[in-house]
Write an enzyme that holds these catalytic residues in place. Structure first.
Site, mmCIF file in Angstrom:
data_model
loop_
_atom_site.group_PDB
_atom_site.id
_atom_site.type_symbol
_atom_site.label_atom_id
_atom_site.label_comp_id
_atom_site.label_asym_id
_atom_site.label_seq_id
_atom_site.Cartn_x
_atom_site.Cartn_y
_atom_site.Cartn_z
ATOM 1 C CD GLU A 1 -20.274 119.136 -85.971
ATOM 2 O OE1 GLU A 1 -19.451 119.300 -85.106
ATOM 3 O OE2 GLU A 1 -21.529 119.552 -85.737
ATOM 4 C CD GLU B 1 -20.326 127.178 -91.443
ATOM 5 O OE1 GLU B 1 -20.325 126.018 -90.746
ATOM 6 O OE2 GLU B 1 -19.448 128.141 -90.858
#
Length: 271
Positions: A116, A94
């Site tokens: 992100e 991730e």
């Protein structure tokens, strides 16, 4: 012995038991993942090229695990090591900054990002009335598990003691809370999904719907739980293979077998 003396002795024994239990919980993760091993797993997490350099400290990881005493403390020594390896593999995928020809290989670059990159939306599900979004707030991926969507930020915040809807940014500014959100997601069952923890310790029992969807216990099911809607049911998906690559490397470092069912290409994702 006088009655009050008996009560006093019981009190001290209870306190001693609590302290002993707390010490056991605190030292379990230290013994499973000593700092030297943590540093050898995340060789490049503090590389200046990584936006999260200096954020994901060993001390923050250990502190966060104290909030979840069952993490890596259930089952045989092998099961405990396998769970830690699986968890670290998933958060590495991730947050990775690796690439195929990266120094030390692509699986040595976990924990490179804490937020992100170029989110495609504000990740607000406005139809969810239980966890309503706040204006000017975005719920894109943050932290080791890249916690996303208002319906995850809200419950995570409530469980961990911060306002996930009003202050989602804290997941990218407080490293202990960041790790806690990843562990919360890992440890928490969100029906119809089991928890990743239950899957990795062998507690998961498939429902009839799981059997019909070919969901089998193993590392691949944790991928389905985390991001199955985008990655599972697809033959040879590169993201799934990347997760497996991390897990295989870490299982080797923990000297434990990975177990079966590493991918989820034949599993249907959860709705």
């Amino acid at each position: 012995m006088a009655p009050h003396s008996s009560l006093l002795l019981c009190f001290f024994l209870s306190v001693s038991s609590i302290l002993s239990s707390g010490q056991t919980e605190a030292t379990t993760i230290n013994s499973l993942v000593p700092k030297s091993l943590y540093d050898s797993i995340f060789i490049h997490k503090d590389n200046t090229a990584c936006p999260a350099n200096g954020f994901y400290t060993y001390e923050s990881f250990v502190e966060a695990t104290r909030r979840f005493p069952k993490f890596a403390s259930v089952g045989s020594p092998e099961a405990r090591r396998r769970e830690v390896a699986a968890f670290l593999a998933q958060i590495s995928h991730e947050t990775t900054g690796g690439w195929p020809t990266a120094p030390d290989g692509p699986y040595a670059w976990g924990l490179c990002f804490k937020e992100e990159v170029s989110p495609q939306s504000n990740y607000c599900d406005s139809s969810n009335k239980d966890w309503p979004c706040f204006s000017n707030k975005t719920y894109q991926g943050r932290g080791p598990i890249q916690l996303s969507w208002n319906y995850n930020y809200g419950p995570a915040g409530r469980a961990l003691g911060f306002d996930g809807l009003k202050n989602p940014e804290i997941v990218a500014t407080n490293s202990v809370i960041a790790f806690q959100t990843a562990l919360w997601f890992w440890m928490t069952e969100q029906s119809p999904k089991p928890s990743c923890h239950d899957v990795m310790i062998g507690k998961y029992r498939p429902t009839m719907a799981d059997l019909m969807a070919n969901r089998t216990a193993g590392f691949g099911l944790t991928t389905n739980i985390i991001n199955g809607g985008l990655e599972c049911g697809i033959p040879g998906d590169g993201r799934v293979n990347n997760r497996i690559g991390f897990f295989q490397r870490y299982a080797g470092l923990f000297k434990v077998a990975t177990g079966p069912n590493l991918d989820c290409e034949k599993q249907r994702p959860y709705a």
